[in-house]
Design an enzyme around this catalytic site. Sequence first.
Site, PDB file in Angstrom:
ATOM      1  N   ASN A   9       0.867  -1.182   0.000  1.00  0.00           N
ATOM      2  CA  ASN A   9       0.000   0.000   0.000  1.00  0.00           C
ATOM      3  C   ASN A   9       0.904   1.232   0.000  1.00  0.00           C
ATOM      4  O   ASN A   9       1.496   1.558   1.021  1.00  0.00           O
ATOM      5  CB  ASN A   9      -0.891  -0.033   1.252  1.00  0.00           C
ATOM      6  CG  ASN A   9      -1.696   1.235   1.430  1.00  0.00           C
ATOM      7  OD1 ASN A   9      -1.802   2.048   0.521  1.00  0.00           O
ATOM      8  ND2 ASN A   9      -2.279   1.394   2.612  1.00  0.00           N
ATOM      9  N   LYS A  11       0.087   4.245  -0.254  1.00  0.00           N
ATOM     10  CA  LYS A  11      -0.584   5.417   0.343  1.00  0.00           C
ATOM     11  C   LYS A  11      -0.403   6.650  -0.551  1.00  0.00           C
ATOM     12  O   LYS A  11      -0.382   6.512  -1.772  1.00  0.00           O
ATOM     13  CB  LYS A  11      -0.052   5.665   1.757  1.00  0.00           C
ATOM     14  CG  LYS A  11      -0.110   4.406   2.626  1.00  0.00           C
ATOM     15  CD  LYS A  11       0.058   4.690   4.085  1.00  0.00           C
ATOM     16  CE  LYS A  11       0.160   3.383   4.837  1.00  0.00           C
ATOM     17  NZ  LYS A  11       0.007   3.524   6.253  1.00  0.00           N
ATOM     18  N   HIS A  97      -9.528   0.766   4.785  1.00  0.00           N
ATOM     19  CA  HIS A  97      -8.266   0.961   5.515  1.00  0.00           C
ATOM     20  C   HIS A  97      -8.528   1.865   6.716  1.00  0.00           C
ATOM     21  O   HIS A  97      -9.341   2.791   6.642  1.00  0.00           O
ATOM     22  CB  HIS A  97      -7.224   1.585   4.581  1.00  0.00           C
ATOM     23  CG  HIS A  97      -5.846   1.579   5.148  1.00  0.00           C
ATOM     24  ND1 HIS A  97      -5.434   2.504   6.074  1.00  0.00           N
ATOM     25  CD2 HIS A  97      -4.796   0.742   4.953  1.00  0.00           C
ATOM     26  CE1 HIS A  97      -4.177   2.242   6.419  1.00  0.00           C
ATOM     27  NE2 HIS A  97      -3.770   1.178   5.749  1.00  0.00           N
ATOM     28  N   GLU A  99      -6.969   4.288   7.871  1.00  0.00           N
ATOM     29  CA  GLU A  99      -6.793   5.724   7.609  1.00  0.00           C
ATOM     30  C   GLU A  99      -8.041   6.297   6.948  1.00  0.00           C
ATOM     31  O   GLU A  99      -8.398   7.455   7.173  1.00  0.00           O
ATOM     32  CB  GLU A  99      -5.536   5.948   6.751  1.00  0.00           C
ATOM     33  CG  GLU A  99      -4.270   5.737   7.578  1.00  0.00           C
ATOM     34  CD  GLU A  99      -3.054   5.267   6.804  1.00  0.00           C
ATOM     35  OE1 GLU A  99      -3.045   5.346   5.565  1.00  0.00           O
ATOM     36  OE2 GLU A  99      -2.104   4.807   7.460  1.00  0.00           O
ATOM     37  N   GLU A 169      -5.507  -5.512  10.455  1.00  0.00           N
ATOM     38  CA  GLU A 169      -4.548  -4.436  10.670  1.00  0.00           C
ATOM     39  C   GLU A 169      -4.848  -3.748  12.002  1.00  0.00           C
ATOM     40  O   GLU A 169      -5.692  -2.833  12.053  1.00  0.00           O
ATOM     41  CB  GLU A 169      -4.629  -3.416   9.536  1.00  0.00           C
ATOM     42  CG  GLU A 169      -4.304  -3.986   8.179  1.00  0.00           C
ATOM     43  CD  GLU A 169      -3.680  -2.916   7.291  1.00  0.00           C
ATOM     44  OE1 GLU A 169      -2.531  -3.107   6.882  1.00  0.00           O
ATOM     45  OE2 GLU A 169      -4.316  -1.895   7.039  1.00  0.00           O
ATOM     46  N   GLY A 175       2.114   2.036  10.774  1.00  0.00           N
ATOM     47  CA  GLY A 175       2.997   3.188  10.644  1.00  0.00           C
ATOM     48  C   GLY A 175       3.660   3.599  11.947  1.00  0.00           C
ATOM     49  O   GLY A 175       4.252   4.681  12.037  1.00  0.00           O
ATOM     50  N   SER A 215       3.290  -2.420  10.335  1.00  0.00           N
ATOM     51  CA  SER A 215       4.748  -2.377  10.504  1.00  0.00           C
ATOM     52  C   SER A 215       5.441  -3.686  10.117  1.00  0.00           C
ATOM     53  O   SER A 215       6.387  -4.108  10.778  1.00  0.00           O
ATOM     54  CB  SER A 215       5.116  -1.952  11.931  1.00  0.00           C
ATOM     55  OG  SER A 215       4.630  -0.643  12.189  1.00  0.00           O
TER      56      SER A 215
HETATM   57  C1  PEP Z   1      -0.831  -0.108   5.918  1.00  0.00           C
HETATM   58  O1  PEP Z   1      -0.825   0.996   5.446  1.00  0.00           O
HETATM   59  O2  PEP Z   1      -1.759  -0.875   5.619  1.00  0.00           O
HETATM   60  C2  PEP Z   1       0.249  -0.511   6.814  1.00  0.00           C
HETATM   61  C3  PEP Z   1       0.173  -1.686   7.376  1.00  0.00           C
HETATM   62  O3  PEP Z   1       1.275   0.384   7.014  1.00  0.00           O
HETATM   63  P1  PEP Z   1       2.708   0.087   7.719  1.00  0.00           P
HETATM   64  O4  PEP Z   1       3.218  -1.198   7.113  1.00  0.00           O
HETATM   65  O5  PEP Z   1       3.541   1.260   7.369  1.00  0.00           O
HETATM   66  O6  PEP Z   1       2.455  -0.067   9.173  1.00  0.00           O
END
Ligand code: PEP
Length: 257
Positions: A9, A11, A97, A99, A169, A175, A215
Amino acid sequence: MRRTIIAGNWKMYKTIGEAIELANGLKRELFELDTQHIEAVLCPPYTALSEVAEVISNSNIQLGAQDVYWQDEGAFTGEVSPKMLKDCGCNFVIIGHSERRQYFSETNETVNKKVKAALKHGLFPIVCVGETLEEREVGRTFAVLDDHVINGLKDLDKDEFSRVIIAYEPVWAIGTGKTATPQQAQEAHMYIRGVLAKMYGAELAQACRIQYGGSVKPENTKELMSEPDVDGALVGGASLNVTSFATILKTAAQVKK
Ligand code: PEP
């Protein structure tokens, strides 16, 4: 046997030129990836979808988008339809997601509409679910997973559900550099599979792919992918670099072969 799926992703990162460079680098690094057991998906921003599609055409990498609207077309300024994503070469789309839930008022109801629209147009939805830190700390993790899974997938028939991918998630791990332990991930994935079994029966629940996201890095991929109910990863930050994303894919391929 569930086929592992690792999606990047991107973003709101990468101009068109930067996206082409990243996609080219990954194509070079991953040309030997054995796609019999693992799928690799790139989810660039809308602006770079067509160019990345061109770079990865005739490769073992597939294309996904980061969101979608539920209408086919119309006066919906700023939105992008499933038909448009297919037209750009997408096979996958991330929906719900955290976000989008946090900053753009995404709800289980809008997630559900988007999932249905994506399926109607032949896109595989990657449906994101997961609890915040506060929810985990007050013991509401499973209640949140129930809510996201049951309401996000509401009224899908078995055929539709068979094309859904879930991404667990935990919001506190996205992040932040804080990864769920493999045990925490396995516990949540097993719980989600149990919810799916109640909704669609054990066989379809067993066949459903559940990615972990939060992460994921080259250093923790092996231990996370070693868990039996973790069927891949949704990767944010570490998907923005050729070496780290390619290493995650190659490591997962080794663990899951
Ligand atoms: C994500 O954006 O779905 C995500 C898991 O981000 P990160 O790997 O940076 O934590």
